[in-house]
Design an enzyme around this catalytic site. Structure first.
Site, mmCIF file in Angstrom:
data_model
loop_
_atom_site.group_PDB
_atom_site.id
_atom_site.type_symbol
_atom_site.label_atom_id
_atom_site.label_comp_id
_atom_site.label_asym_id
_atom_site.label_seq_id
_atom_site.Cartn_x
_atom_site.Cartn_y
_atom_site.Cartn_z
ATOM 1 C CD GLU A 249 -19.745 16.201 -2.522
ATOM 2 O OE1 GLU A 249 -20.236 16.559 -1.427
ATOM 3 O OE2 GLU A 249 -19.129 15.142 -2.668
ATOM 4 C CD GLU A 380 -24.825 26.200 3.364
ATOM 5 O OE1 GLU A 380 -25.438 26.428 2.300
ATOM 6 O OE2 GLU A 380 -23.823 25.465 3.424
HETATM 7 P P1 NAD Z 1 -24.022 28.594 -6.164
HETATM 8 O O1 NAD Z 1 -24.996 27.472 -6.231
HETATM 9 O O2 NAD Z 1 -24.538 29.974 -6.184
HETATM 10 O O3 NAD Z 1 -22.978 28.497 -7.367
HETATM 11 C C1 NAD Z 1 -22.187 27.357 -7.597
HETATM 12 C C2 NAD Z 1 -21.816 27.294 -9.054
HETATM 13 O O4 NAD Z 1 -23.000 27.065 -9.809
HETATM 14 C C3 NAD Z 1 -21.190 28.573 -9.606
HETATM 15 O O5 NAD Z 1 -20.156 28.238 -10.504
HETATM 16 C C4 NAD Z 1 -22.355 29.213 -10.350
HETATM 17 O O6 NAD Z 1 -21.957 30.042 -11.408
HETATM 18 C C5 NAD Z 1 -23.069 27.987 -10.890
HETATM 19 N N1 NAD Z 1 -24.478 28.213 -11.238
HETATM 20 C C6 NAD Z 1 -25.327 29.135 -10.722
HETATM 21 N N2 NAD Z 1 -26.549 29.016 -11.295
HETATM 22 C C7 NAD Z 1 -26.461 28.001 -12.198
HETATM 23 C C8 NAD Z 1 -27.383 27.377 -13.078
HETATM 24 N N3 NAD Z 1 -28.647 27.797 -13.174
HETATM 25 N N4 NAD Z 1 -26.964 26.345 -13.839
HETATM 26 C C9 NAD Z 1 -25.699 25.901 -13.738
HETATM 27 N N5 NAD Z 1 -24.770 26.443 -12.905
HETATM 28 C C10 NAD Z 1 -25.147 27.479 -12.151
HETATM 29 O O7 NAD Z 1 -23.138 28.325 -4.865
HETATM 30 P P2 NAD Z 1 -21.991 29.234 -4.251
HETATM 31 O O8 NAD Z 1 -22.599 30.431 -3.619
HETATM 32 O O9 NAD Z 1 -20.902 29.427 -5.264
HETATM 33 O O10 NAD Z 1 -21.401 28.261 -3.129
HETATM 34 C C11 NAD Z 1 -21.916 28.188 -1.848
HETATM 35 C C12 NAD Z 1 -22.730 26.929 -1.676
HETATM 36 O O11 NAD Z 1 -21.963 25.806 -2.071
HETATM 37 C C13 NAD Z 1 -23.101 26.672 -0.219
HETATM 38 O O12 NAD Z 1 -24.428 26.222 -0.140
HETATM 39 C C14 NAD Z 1 -22.130 25.570 0.195
HETATM 40 O O13 NAD Z 1 -22.585 24.785 1.279
HETATM 41 C C15 NAD Z 1 -22.014 24.784 -1.067
HETATM 42 N N6 NAD Z 1 -20.764 24.013 -1.075
HETATM 43 C C16 NAD Z 1 -20.829 22.656 -0.965
HETATM 44 C C17 NAD Z 1 -19.651 21.914 -0.915
HETATM 45 C C18 NAD Z 1 -19.663 20.411 -0.789
HETATM 46 O O14 NAD Z 1 -18.652 19.791 -1.094
HETATM 47 N N7 NAD Z 1 -20.748 19.795 -0.359
HETATM 48 C C19 NAD Z 1 -18.412 22.570 -0.989
HETATM 49 C C20 NAD Z 1 -18.404 23.947 -1.104
HETATM 50 C C21 NAD Z 1 -19.581 24.669 -1.156
#
Ligand code: NAD
Length: 479
Positions: A249, A380
């Site tokens: 997602e 985005e």
């Molecule tokens: P992010 O990708 O920075 O982090 C998401 C999660 O991934 C966090 O828990 C983080 O600690 C973890 N993470 C980071 N690096 C990792 C790695 N190398 N391996 C495993 N896990 C890792 O995203 P964010 O800033 O927390 O959220 C914002 C993004 O999420 C936006 O792009 C938004 O559109 C997306 N989002 C999508 C949905 C959906 O349902 N499609 C919902 C909410 C947010």
């Protein structure tokens, strides 16, 4: 909120760690407490506990009605803790208390909804003629690793946790470093329901460190990731080593098409929620408005009135536009706004931070005369920034809407149902809203195409991401 040190939940116990994260309120940048930072060995312990629970079949071999009872109890306990949790989530995330409360109530709904399905995961019987009996069963995947982002941490956590438990899986949740506390309250509610040890585990740790470690483990049977595209791509590469199935997602750059016969009051109410709710930090935000040229100036002016009328400030004081999550993100958004202007987009309002505040506040921001290839129309922003683009005819509107690499949701504003249906068929997205942004709910499937990811959460369909089909084919003697 009182300062407090929060813990991880591993194998049925709350556990501390040597290291900790300090958590800041985005509205003030003041500390609100600390949380134990899970290490790789904590992650290994959580995974081992989940593995033991899955292998014991304590969750999957009970009569399914027992899982219904667990799920119902969890929903009840979430409702009991919802007010307390809402204040915690408001402080760590910046959203208003009513919005934070809605997250907890939505979390409770996920447990009720999927609890109602826990005893209805039925296979089929397949006729093969004389001499054979054939049927399918749905087995749980085993251990589900769920990596959660910070923007709706509680409801997104429940969105995956509830169907996983309903189907009899054990779960390891990796909570977001920036906003992990609301999920701790969610787990306090789950703990009260008395699940077997190891059924649910919660780790707050660095994504790069423990997130990557977990995503690469063979003991993980499934990964549900919600977050940004680059992190999703990293996880997919790690998952490929073990061919671990994933639900992805990811982000979005979703467009609303506005035709001349649109009800503009309805539209403006949708813009209010679509791009300014949660400070625009919504994967399915309405970040592009694509408007017929005959009403373009009217719509720009109405959206400007909306934006300039919003109060900007601390969510705890009930303001309309709440902070973005970090000072770094605020800076990043401002840089995107500067680049938009350099590329020729016209700033209608906003684009700057609140000058007299310690918090991470961006004024509601609108750009007009944006063309589809500009960076601000393609990438985005994840903040309260709306671009407004004109179109002349229906095919052009569809081309603009489909012109990014994302495809999470899209919208159509028109009184003409035929036109709405034509557009809905042609829009490249996982969901299409007609005349109300965010119409729908937890009962309808949600997910993207393209860089927005794949797999579906919510709705009945999502439950089937948490099971695998097994077929049993029997040769019956003497027939
Ligand atoms: P992010 O990708 O920075 O982090 C998401 C999660 O991934 C966090 O828990 C983080 O600690 C973890 N993470 C980071 N690096 C990792 C790695 N190398 N391996 C495993 N896990 C890792 O995203 P964010 O800033 O927390 O959220 C914002 C993004 O999420 C936006 O792009 C938004 O559109 C997306 N989002 C999508 C949905 C959906 O349902 N499609 C919902 C909410 C947010």
């Amino acid at each position: 909120m009182k300062q407090r040190h929060w813990l991880n939940f591993i194998d049925g116990k709350w556990c501390d760690s040597d290291a900790r994260f300090e958590l800041l309120n985005p509205a003030t940048n003041q500390s609100i407490g600390t949380i134990a930072k899970a290490s790789v060995s904590d992650a290994a312990a959580a995974l081992a506990a989940a593995r033991r629970c899955a292998d014991s079949r304590l969750l999957s071999s009970v009569r399914p009605a027992e899982r219904v009872k667990w799920m119902t109890r969890i929903a009840q306990e979430i409702r009991v803790l919802a007010d307390e949790g809402a204040h915690v989530l408001c402080a760590e995330n910046g959203k208003t208390v009513p919005e934070a409360l809605d997250e907890f109530l939505e979390a409770a709904r996920y447990f009720e909804y999927y609890g109602g399905m826990a005893d209805k995961i039925e296979g089929v019987s397949i006729p093969l003629g004389n001499g054979y009996i054939d049927f399918t069963v749905y087995d749980p995947m085993g251990v589900s690793l769920q990596i959660v982002p910070w923007n709706f941490p509680v409801s997104i956590c429940a969105r995956a946790l509830a169907p996983a438990l309903a189907a009899g899986n054990a779960v390891v949740v990796k909570s977001p470093e920036l906003s992990p506390l609301g999920i701790c309250v969610l787990f306090e509610a789950i703990e009260r329901a008395g699940l077997p040890d190891g059924a649910v585990n919660l780790l707050c740790g660095s994504g790069r460190e423990i997130g990557s470690y977990l995503a690469a483990r063979r003991e993980v049977d499934q990964i549900v990731f919600t977050g940004s595209v680059p992190t999703g791509q990293t996880i997919l590469k790690l998952a490929a080593e073990n061919a671990t199935p994933c639900v992805m997602e990811l982000g979005g750059k979703s467009a609303a098409l506005v035709f001349p016969d649109a009800d503009l009051d309805q539209l403006i109410a949708s813009v209010r929620m679509g791009i300014f709710f949660n400070a625009g930090q919504v994967c399915s935000a309405m970040s592009r408005l694509v408007v017929h040229r005959s009403i373009y100036d009217t719509v720009v002016s109405r959206v400007e009135d909306l934006a300039t009328g919003l109060s900007v400030g601390n969510g705890a004081d009930g303001n309309d536009l709440t902070p973005v999550i970090t000072a770094r993100q605020l800076n990043h958004i401002q840089q995107m706004c500067q680049r938009a202007q350099q590329e020729g987009a016209v700033l209608v309002t906003g684009g700057e931070a609140l000058s007299d505040s310690q918090g991470n506040f961006l004024r509601p921001t609108i750009f007009k005369d944006v063309s589809p290839e500009m960076n601000i129309a393609q990438e985005e922003v994840f903040g309260p920034v709306l671009v407004i683009m004109p179109f002349d005819d229906e095919p052009e509107a569809i081309t603009i809407a489909n012109s990014t690499a994302f495809g999470l949701v899209a919208g159509v504003f028109t009184q003409d149902l035929n036109k709405a249906m034509r557009c809905a068929r042609l829009l490249r997205s996982g969901q299409v809203f007609v005349n109300e942004w965010y119409a729908g709910g937890i009962e309808v499937p949600f997910g993207g195409v393209g860089l927005s990811g794949y797999g579906r959460e919510r709705g009945q369909e999502a439950l089937y991401s948490y099971v695998r089909t097994k077929n049993v084919a029997i040769k019956v003697a003497g027939e």
